[in-house]
Enzyme design. Structure first.
Site, PDB file in Angstrom:
ATOM      1  CB  ALA A 171      -0.934   0.009   1.217  1.00 55.65           C
ATOM      2  N   GLY A 198       3.075   3.576  -5.385  1.00 56.16           N
ATOM      3  CA  GLY A 198       2.589   3.125  -6.680  1.00 56.16           C
ATOM      4  C   GLY A 198       1.112   2.818  -6.724  1.00 56.16           C
ATOM      5  N   GLY A 232      -0.590   0.531  -5.132  1.00 61.26           N
ATOM      6  CA  GLY A 232      -1.170   0.334  -3.804  1.00 61.26           C
ATOM      7  C   GLY A 232      -1.557   1.636  -3.149  1.00 61.26           C
ATOM      8  CB  VAL A 235       2.479 -10.840   1.176  1.00 64.93           C
ATOM      9  CG1 VAL A 235       1.702  -9.550   1.379  1.00 64.93           C
ATOM     10  CG2 VAL A 235       3.461 -10.711   0.011  1.00 64.93           C
ATOM     11  CG  ASN A 268      -1.029  -3.413  -5.159  1.00 62.11           C
ATOM     12  OD1 ASN A 268      -1.155  -3.261  -6.373  1.00 62.11           O
ATOM     13  ND2 ASN A 268      -0.108  -2.765  -4.464  1.00 62.11           N
ATOM     14  CB  SER A 328       0.699  -7.901 -15.019  1.00 65.17           C
ATOM     15  OG  SER A 328       1.474  -7.411 -16.093  1.00 65.17           O
ATOM     16  CE1 TYR A 379       5.290  -8.408 -12.122  1.00 67.34           C
ATOM     17  CE2 TYR A 379       4.724  -8.374 -14.454  1.00 67.34           C
ATOM     18  CZ  TYR A 379       4.558  -7.889 -13.178  1.00 67.34           C
ATOM     19  OH  TYR A 379       3.646  -6.875 -12.948  1.00 67.34           O
ATOM     20  CB  VAL A 399       1.627   1.135 -13.871  1.00 69.61           C
ATOM     21  CG1 VAL A 399       0.981   2.200 -12.993  1.00 69.61           C
ATOM     22  CG2 VAL A 399       0.562   0.186 -14.421  1.00 69.61           C
TER      23      VAL A 399
END
Length: 257
Positions: free
Chosen positions: A13, A16, A18, A65, A91, A138, A151, A186
């Site tokens: 969070a 970016g 988040g 996470v 996220n 994505s 990724y 992004v």
């Protein structure tokens, strides 16, 4: 779903996408628990949010996470502080082909850990209020992205997990919708650092740059607006929105049943 007094958890969070998600949820009346490992950035954001929305509207919890214990503790603290959980914006993520195991651990394994642990609080079958989970995937999760295969694999996993969980929730009566947002390039630190994080595929960095220039770069706020739609529109379940060039496309998928 109206967001007034709803409780949201946002992973990754502090910056970016988040951060943009956190801000748009607060703007629409939600209370938000900010989960991130970047303590300095998150505390700076929290101070800014406190000035705008009041201290009682948000909560920062340091959380990796990759750690089931930290996720459990953060979710429990959120419930104790705000009274429950209605929204999870899953996220947190990295792009680092040189550390591919960590990329899988955060982007996919961590994503699933957050979802399953949040499900324990949200599932209507076990006393939860139901709600919605939105995963940040994505465009690399909708088709092959040869400059960053690991990724891409993790983001394919996020899309597959999201759509499968949407069907499982409907069939089982969890009362939870599952959706995914799939951005193109992004304007974030992740995007800026792509050339130095391609690992064994570093010879493709010029091609990656060409793809970026061809497709253009969108702002995090554009992605956040799509997340808001997936959260508030109760007809959306199992959806994947491709977001690029400031345009969005709902990507259809076959129902195997």
């Amino acid at each position: 779903m109206a967001l007034n007094d709803k409780v949201a958890v946002v992973t990754g969070a502090a910056q970016g996408i988040g951060r943009a998600i956190t801000e748009i949820l607060l703007q629409n009346g939600a209370k938000v628990a900010l989960l991130d490992v970047k303590e300095t950035e998150a505390k700076t954001l929290k101070k800014a949010l406190d000035k705008q929305y009041g201290q009682e509207k948000s909560l920062f919890l340091k959380c990796n996470v990759e750690s089931e214990e930290q996720i459990k503790a953060a979710l429990q603290r959120t419930v104790e502080t705000f009274g429950g959980i209605d929204i999870v914006c899953n996220n947190a993520g990295i792009l680092n082909e040189g550390e591919w195991e960590k990329t899988v651990s955060i982007n996919l394994v961590g994503h699933i850990k957050v979802a399953f642990l949040a499900l324990q609080h949200m599932n209507k079958l076990t006393g939860g209020r139901g709600g919605v989970m939105v995963g940040t995937a994505s465009m690399a999760g909708l088709g092959p992205f040869f400059t960053c295969p690991v990724y891409s694999a993790t983001k394919h996993g996020v899309v597959g997990f999201t759509r499968s969980m949407a069907m499982a929730s409907t069939a089982s009566g969890y009362g939870i919708r599952f959706n995914a947002v799939c951005p193109g390039f992004v304007q974030t630190d992740l995007q800026a650092n792509i050339p130095v994080n391609l690992g064994q595929f570093s010879q493709l960095r010029d091609i990656a740059k060409q793809l970026e220039e061809k497709m253009g770069i969108i702002t995090p706020s554009v992605v956040a607006e799509c997340v808001l739609e997936l959260v508030t529109d109760e007809t959306k379940n199992g959806e994947a929105i491709l977001v690029k060039h400031n345009e969005k496309t709902y990507v259809p998928f076959p129902n195997p049943i």
